[in-house]
Design a protein around this motif. Structure first.
Motif, PDB file in Angstrom:
ATOM      1  N   ILE A   1      -5.799 -65.470 -42.886  1.00  0.00           N
ATOM      2  CA  ILE A   1      -5.332 -64.902 -41.616  1.00  0.00           C
ATOM      3  C   ILE A   1      -5.197 -63.392 -41.751  1.00  0.00           C
ATOM      4  N   PRO A   2      -5.975 -62.600 -40.995  1.00  0.00           N
ATOM      5  CA  PRO A   2      -5.760 -61.145 -41.001  1.00  0.00           C
ATOM      6  C   PRO A   2      -4.344 -60.845 -40.522  1.00  0.00           C
ATOM      7  N   MET A   3      -3.645 -59.998 -41.241  1.00  0.00           N
ATOM      8  CA  MET A   3      -2.261 -59.704 -40.870  1.00  0.00           C
ATOM      9  C   MET A   3      -2.161 -59.064 -39.491  1.00  0.00           C
ATOM     10  N   THR A   4      -3.231 -58.403 -39.056  1.00  0.00           N
ATOM     11  CA  THR A   4      -3.221 -57.787 -37.728  1.00  0.00           C
ATOM     12  C   THR A   4      -3.221 -58.829 -36.618  1.00  0.00           C
ATOM     13  N   GLN A   5      -3.579 -60.073 -36.947  1.00  0.00           N
ATOM     14  CA  GLN A   5      -3.593 -61.137 -35.939  1.00  0.00           C
ATOM     15  C   GLN A   5      -2.236 -61.824 -35.799  1.00  0.00           C
ATOM     16  N   ILE A   6      -1.320 -61.519 -36.723  1.00  0.00           N
ATOM     17  CA  ILE A   6       0.003 -62.130 -36.654  1.00  0.00           C
ATOM     18  C   ILE A   6       0.881 -61.308 -35.709  1.00  0.00           C
ATOM     19  N   ARG A   7       1.164 -61.858 -34.554  1.00  0.00           N
ATOM     20  CA  ARG A   7       1.895 -61.133 -33.515  1.00  0.00           C
ATOM     21  C   ARG A   7       3.400 -61.138 -33.751  1.00  0.00           C
ATOM     22  N   ASN A   8       3.892 -62.218 -34.350  1.00  0.00           N
ATOM     23  CA  ASN A   8       5.335 -62.333 -34.534  1.00  0.00           C
ATOM     24  C   ASN A   8       5.621 -63.303 -35.674  1.00  0.00           C
ATOM     25  N   ILE A   9       6.794 -63.165 -36.262  1.00  0.00           N
ATOM     26  CA  ILE A   9       7.236 -64.079 -37.312  1.00  0.00           C
ATOM     27  C   ILE A   9       8.601 -64.629 -36.910  1.00  0.00           C
ATOM     28  N   VAL A  10       8.702 -65.947 -36.890  1.00  0.00           N
ATOM     29  CA  VAL A  10       9.963 -66.622 -36.590  1.00  0.00           C
ATOM     30  C   VAL A  10      10.515 -67.166 -37.903  1.00  0.00           C
ATOM     31  N   ASP A  11      11.773 -66.920 -38.172  1.00  0.00           N
ATOM     32  CA  ASP A  11      12.361 -67.471 -39.396  1.00  0.00           C
ATOM     33  C   ASP A  11      13.799 -67.896 -39.135  1.00  0.00           C
ATOM     34  N   GLU A  12      14.199 -68.939 -39.837  1.00  0.00           N
ATOM     35  CA  GLU A  12      15.551 -69.453 -39.660  1.00  0.00           C
ATOM     36  C   GLU A  12      15.944 -70.250 -40.908  1.00  0.00           C
ATOM     37  N   PRO A  13      17.170 -70.033 -41.428  1.00  0.00           N
ATOM     38  CA  PRO A  13      17.624 -70.811 -42.589  1.00  0.00           C
ATOM     39  C   PRO A  13      17.686 -72.295 -42.254  1.00  0.00           C
ATOM     40  N   ILE A  14      17.432 -73.123 -43.236  1.00  0.00           N
ATOM     41  CA  ILE A  14      17.525 -74.570 -43.054  1.00  0.00           C
ATOM     42  C   ILE A  14      18.973 -75.003 -43.284  1.00  0.00           C
ATOM     43  N   GLU A  15      19.564 -75.606 -42.282  1.00  0.00           N
ATOM     44  CA  GLU A  15      20.967 -76.011 -42.383  1.00  0.00           C
ATOM     45  C   GLU A  15      21.155 -77.016 -43.524  1.00  0.00           C
ATOM     46  N   GLY A  16      22.183 -76.786 -44.333  1.00  0.00           N
ATOM     47  CA  GLY A  16      22.476 -77.694 -45.422  1.00  0.00           C
ATOM     48  C   GLY A  16      21.600 -77.522 -46.641  1.00  0.00           C
ATOM     49  N   GLN A  17      20.692 -76.550 -46.594  1.00  0.00           N
ATOM     50  CA  GLN A  17      19.796 -76.296 -47.723  1.00  0.00           C
ATOM     51  C   GLN A  17      19.852 -74.805 -48.050  1.00  0.00           C
ATOM     52  N   ASP A  18      20.949 -74.392 -48.688  1.00  0.00           N
ATOM     53  CA  ASP A  18      21.150 -72.977 -48.989  1.00  0.00           C
ATOM     54  C   ASP A  18      19.976 -72.403 -49.771  1.00  0.00           C
ATOM     55  N   GLY A  19      19.495 -71.283 -49.286  1.00  0.00           N
ATOM     56  CA  GLY A  19      18.432 -70.593 -50.010  1.00  0.00           C
ATOM     57  C   GLY A  19      17.034 -70.869 -49.512  1.00  0.00           C
ATOM     58  N   TYR A  20      16.894 -71.724 -48.481  1.00  0.00           N
ATOM     59  CA  TYR A  20      15.554 -72.044 -47.973  1.00  0.00           C
ATOM     60  C   TYR A  20      15.480 -71.812 -46.465  1.00  0.00           C
ATOM     61  N   SER A  21      14.273 -71.453 -46.016  1.00  0.00           N
ATOM     62  CA  SER A  21      14.079 -71.134 -44.598  1.00  0.00           C
ATOM     63  C   SER A  21      12.799 -71.778 -44.070  1.00  0.00           C
ATOM     64  N   ILE A  22      12.776 -71.903 -42.748  1.00  0.00           N
ATOM     65  CA  ILE A  22      11.542 -72.242 -42.035  1.00  0.00           C
ATOM     66  C   ILE A  22      10.969 -70.915 -41.538  1.00  0.00           C
ATOM     67  N   VAL A  23       9.679 -70.702 -41.757  1.00  0.00           N
ATOM     68  CA  VAL A  23       9.030 -69.466 -41.334  1.00  0.00           C
ATOM     69  C   VAL A  23       7.800 -69.812 -40.498  1.00  0.00           C
ATOM     70  N   GLY A  24       7.667 -69.155 -39.346  1.00  0.00           N
ATOM     71  CA  GLY A  24       6.518 -69.401 -38.480  1.00  0.00           C
ATOM     72  C   GLY A  24       5.719 -68.133 -38.238  1.00  0.00           C
ATOM     73  N   PHE A  25       4.412 -68.224 -38.424  1.00  0.00           N
ATOM     74  CA  PHE A  25       3.509 -67.095 -38.198  1.00  0.00           C
ATOM     75  C   PHE A  25       2.775 -67.320 -36.876  1.00  0.00           C
ATOM     76  N   GLN A  26       3.089 -66.510 -35.873  1.00  0.00           N
ATOM     77  CA  GLN A  26       2.490 -66.674 -34.547  1.00  0.00           C
ATOM     78  C   GLN A  26       1.233 -65.818 -34.436  1.00  0.00           C
ATOM     79  N   THR A  27       0.084 -66.487 -34.223  1.00  0.00           N
ATOM     80  CA  THR A  27      -1.195 -65.779 -34.164  1.00  0.00           C
ATOM     81  C   THR A  27      -1.749 -65.664 -32.747  1.00  0.00           C
ATOM     82  N   GLY A  28      -1.102 -66.318 -31.798  1.00  0.00           N
ATOM     83  CA  GLY A  28      -1.556 -66.247 -30.410  1.00  0.00           C
ATOM     84  C   GLY A  28      -0.422 -65.908 -29.472  1.00  0.00           C
TER      85      GLY A  28
END
Length: 269
Positions: free
Chosen positions: A214-241
């Motif tokens: 994925i060209p980084m220029t195509q990534i319009r936004n990044i969504v991230d959020e910690p996973i509840e009950g799992q300290d130290g880990y996150s869900i990360v979303g790469f929005q390309t459209g």
């Protein structure tokens, strides 16, 4: 006597010009100490710029602006010598970054005309956004890990090779991140590895079957959020459209890398 005065005045007028090199306080940046040439690769073109090893990143970006019409504020320069550590463009020099003669820097960023076009498009879609604002606000209130599509992936547990996650810590971007799950629209979650190809300005998502580049220029936004009950880990979303369906979701990302990921891809500070 008048002749002497005339000669002295003439000499005084010439002195500032003949002594330009010696006027260090005034001409420090325009006097070349260690001249170098850089290759600036932007889209399908390569530009040559003449610099000085003691030029700051601010100086370099201003020169690039004149050739590409990419505002220095949105310019992102990528090169193996430039680390992911936060820098001050006004004081960091090419020498500080170990940049040498004839090196190639990859330029990422939209031109002023492209930014203007995007802005106009955003204005035209304002009414549509307002009509869906209430629904979006409702969705945002529910944590990602509680939403059905994400909860289903998380219930499978951590991948066997998951890296240790650390909450409230920000580490430099690693070359790759193992121990992840990757999920896309209408595709089941698969074990994956993120690889950051900064010299190519690409994000690679490797699975057992494929490598998605994925060209980084195509990534319009990044969504991230910690996973509840799992300290130290996150869900990360790469929005390309333009829609949520274009988001590529990554699960069990060590939280200490999230800030560096955002900084490298979106130039967030």
């Amino acid at each position: 006597m008048d002749d002497d005065v005339s000669i002295d005045a003439s000499e005084n007028l010439k002195n500032p010009i003949s002594d330009e090199i010696g006027d260090q306080p005034i001409l420090k940046h325009s006097t070349s100490k260690v001249p170098i040439t850089l290759n600036i690769r932007y889209k399908t073109q390569t530009f040559l710029i003449e610099c000085d090893l003691y030029d700051t990143l601010k100086d370099v970006k201003e020169k690039i602006d004149k050739l590409t019409d990419v505002d220095p504020q949105v310019q992102k320069l990528v090169n193996k010598s430039i680390t992911s550590v936060k820098r001050d463009d006004a004081t960091t020099t090419l020498k500080d970054l170990n940049i040498t003669d004839r090196q190639t820097l990859l330029l990422v960023g939209a031109t002023r005309s492209e930014v203007l076009s995007t802005t106009r498009g955003s204005v035209n879609s304002t009414e549509h956004k307002e009509t869906t604002n209430d629904q979006a606000s409702t969705n945002k209130k529910e944590p990602l890990c509680k939403q059905t599509k994400h909860e289903k992936v998380l219930k499978t547990g951590k991948p066997d090779n998951v890296q240790i996650g650390i909450r409230n810590k920000h580490d430099p971007l690693p070359q790759s991140i193992d121990g992840l799950y990757m999920s896309m629209l209408n595709h089941p979650a698969k074990k994956a590895r993120l690889t950051f190809k900064l010299e190519l300005d690409e994000l690679w998502i490797n699975t057992a079957e494929t490598t998605k580049k994925i060209p980084m220029t195509q990534i319009r936004n990044i969504v991230d959020e910690p996973i509840e009950g799992q300290d130290g880990y996150s869900i990360v979303g790469f929005q390309t459209g333009t829609t949520e369906n274009s988001i590529i979701w990554i699960y069990w990302c060590p939280s200490q890398y999230v800030k560096s990921i955002r900084r490298e891809i979106l130039s967030d500070h």
